[in-house]
Structure formats: C-alpha cells, structure tokens
Design an enzyme around this catalytic site. Structure first.
Site, PDB file in Angstrom:
ATOM      1  N   HIS A  70       0.871  -1.177   0.000  1.00 27.95           N
ATOM      2  CA  HIS A  70       0.000   0.000   0.000  1.00 27.95           C
ATOM      3  C   HIS A  70       0.911   1.232   0.000  1.00 27.95           C
ATOM      4  CE1 HIS A  70      -3.187  -2.714   2.000  1.00 27.95           C
ATOM      5  NE2 HIS A  70      -3.465  -2.578   0.713  1.00 27.95           N
ATOM      6  N   GLU A 230       1.336  -5.091  11.080  1.00 30.69           N
ATOM      7  CA  GLU A 230       0.851  -3.713  11.148  1.00 30.69           C
ATOM      8  C   GLU A 230       1.618  -3.004  12.257  1.00 30.69           C
ATOM      9  OE1 GLU A 230      -1.359  -2.370   9.169  1.00 30.69           O
ATOM     10  OE2 GLU A 230      -2.321  -4.088   8.193  1.00 30.69           O
TER      11      GLU A 230
END
Length: 352
Positions: A70, A230
């Site tokens: 991303h 994450e």
C-alpha cells in the site's frame, strides 16, 4: 564504479531510485559489495541479495521482507530503506539470502493506498482475474509472486520467512499487531512468536482461511512462515516518528546479520492471540454496516451488539465480547468490510 551507482543510477539510495523510476520496467542489474555480497536489482524496487560463498548463515534461513504494497504506508518503507543503506555503507555484513521489495512504487509517489485496485487483494493468483486484466497493479503483483517463487526455489534447503510490513489507515487500541495466514494444520512456531515480541509486536491475529493477501500467497504456495505486520498509523513520507519503529528495525537487522535471538523482557514478554469468529462482507445494496467510520481497530463490542444487517439477515456479537479490525464500509461488493475477533490465548516467552 560503486555498487550503489550501478544499482541506483547515482540516486542517493534505494528508495529515491525506486520513486524516480516508479512506472518504469527496469532491466535486471547486478553488482557486488566490497565484502563479496552479490546484489541483483531484479526490477524497480526489488533487490535480491546473496552473501558470499562460505559465509556462515547461523540461523539457516532465507528472508523475504516487503513494504509499500500500500503506497501510503510509508514508515516501513523508510525503515527497510535505512537498513539497505546501512548494508551498502558496510555498517554490518549480511549473513543470509535476502529478498527485499517495495511493493507499489506508483502509489508511493502518489501518496495513495493504491491507484486502480488494492494490490493486497491481488495475490494467490487473483491478479489473473478478468476484471484486473491490463492493470499495472495486477502485473506488479504477478511479478512479485514470481520473484518470491524464484527466491524460494533457490533456497529450498533454508527456512523461509516472509514479513510483509504495513501501517494502518485508522488508529488501533493495539498499536502493533501481526496476522498469521491460515494454512491447514499449521500452528505458529514459538521462534516466530519470540521474533514478533522482539519487534515490539504484542498481538497476533490467527487468520481463519486462505486469502489473496501477499503473506497468504507465500505461506500457502511457498510454505514460508509468513506474517502481515501492522506497525502503527499511516503518515506521509518524512512525517513518521521512526523512534516508534525501532523494534522492527532492530529485530530485522539482527536477523539480517545472523545473530542469535536476544532474551525477552517485559513488557514485550507475552503475545496475545486472537482468532476470527466472523468475516463481515459487503453483501450488496441492502448492506448496512453499524460500525462507525472512525472506530479504532480492536474496539470491543459487548454480546448482542448488531454489527451489520441486510435484507437477508445480519450478525450480532455472540455470548462473549468481540473486537473488530479493518472496518471499512467503502469496499466493493463481495469484499471484506471487517473482521470480528475473540481473544483465544497467549504466548508467554521465557525471560531473557
């Protein structure tokens, strides 16, 4: 000519070269570091590094590290770039074969999560679907898969791990957490749990089925020990407080150097496990998601809470509290709008 000049065309580092050539199909270029480490730039933003023959690989492993799947998740990109720069500056020597990837350079330049389609839904062959024909992000996902296949094939005798590094688009009540892809019959090795704690990751989500994310591809197809990690909140390039990412930086550097695992100390001495109890899917025009757009990951809901509904039914929290991660009502029909979780146990490391 210096290896950096050969590989990065006189740009100051790997990241700046990658951004400058974001939409280019670059040919493979090879160079040697002064210590004999071989580096191949397989394409833009992809480096395959091989220590010299005879150098000891104490942990008997090969590593794949990816970031920037991303494009707006910049902190892991900056961390990985800094580690590559250290290696090229001879701050330390590489002990194990290493494949490092910056996933989506055009989205990185644009400062966007993706341009045409979410790249982290294009793996495990999803890039070949008709609706993705001709899309640059589909071609890139296919290329990254092929690089991983070749790397795994070249190092079949070594333990293979893949860490796909991300930051989240929303706040989280648990700032750093990892996701372990589902593979039938597999459980998380204790050594991998200890590595997550070393990286200051205290929460692990056990996936309930195979998916089309990058780490699921390497886990299911290449049999790697793979994790999506994450590491905090999305920020633009230059706006990250990299002090908050020192855990993953130190842990990766230690692995790259082939050093033994350090002792584990509080507060990073236990890893809380969660399991998926329900996957929220956008079911179509009548789908109504009752989770607010600004809710933090791992927000907990009490028993009986209505999470979503449509003309055919819905989902309520069961008899015990459940937490939500990745809530996103804006996903296309058929895609995941969130995951409902329940704590399922903990891994406790031995004191160092």
């Amino acid at each position: 000519m210096k290896a950096t000049n050969q590989l990065f065309d006189f740009h100051p580092d790997w990241l700046s070269h990658t951004l400058a050539n974001a939409s280019s199909d670059l040919p493979e270029t090879k160079a040697s570091l002064p210590d004999g480490t071989q580096v191949s730039r397989k394409g833009n933003g992809v480096l395959w590094l091989t220590p010299p023959t005879g150098r000891v690989n104490p942990n008997r492993e090969a590593l794949i590290i990816s970031a920037g799947v991303h494009g707006n998740e910049t902190a892991p990109i900056e961390v990985l770039n800094a580690l590559v720069s250290e290696l090229f500056a001879r701050a330390w020597t590489l002990a194990c074969p290493l494949l490092v990837m910056l996933g989506n350079p055009p989205a990185m330049v644009a400062g966007e999560r993706f341009l045409d389609v979410n790249m982290n839904r294009l793996f495990n062959g999803a890039h070949g679907k008709t609706e993705h024909t001709g899309l640059p992000e589909a071609r890139r996902a296919q290329f990254l898969e092929e690089m991983c296949r070749q790397f795994a094939m070249a190092h079949q005798e070594l333990a293979l791990s893949h860490y796909d590094l991300h930051t989240a688009i929303r706040p989280s009540k648990r700032e750093r957490f990892a996701l372990y892809p589902f593979v039938e019959g597999r459980s998380v090795p204790s050594g991998q749990c200890a590595f997550l704690l070393e990286a200051e990751v205290e929460t692990l989500l056990l996936q309930h089925k195979a998916s089309t994310v990058f780490s699921s591809f390497t886990a299911s197809t290449l049999k790697a020990e793979s994790f999506t990690i994450e590491l905090g909140k999305v920020e633009p390039f230059g706006r990250n407080d990299l002090r908050r990412f020192q855990g993953i930086e130190r842990a990766l550097r230690r692995r790259f150097r082939g050093e033994p695992a350090p002792g584990v100390h509080p507060p990073f001495d236990h890893l809380t496990m969660f399991e998926v109890v329900h996957e929220v899917l956008n079911t179509g025009p009548s789908f109504h998601f009752h989770v607010p757009d600004d809710v933090a990951n791992f927000t907990e809901y009490p028993p009986g809470t209505l999470i979503w509904e449509d003309d055919q039914g819905g989902y309520q929290v069961g008899t015990a509290p459940e937490a939500i991660v990745f809530p996103n009502r804006a996903v296309p029909v058929g895609q995941r709008a969130g995951l409902m979780l329940r704590a399922s146990g903990a891994f406790r490391a031995r004191p160092g």
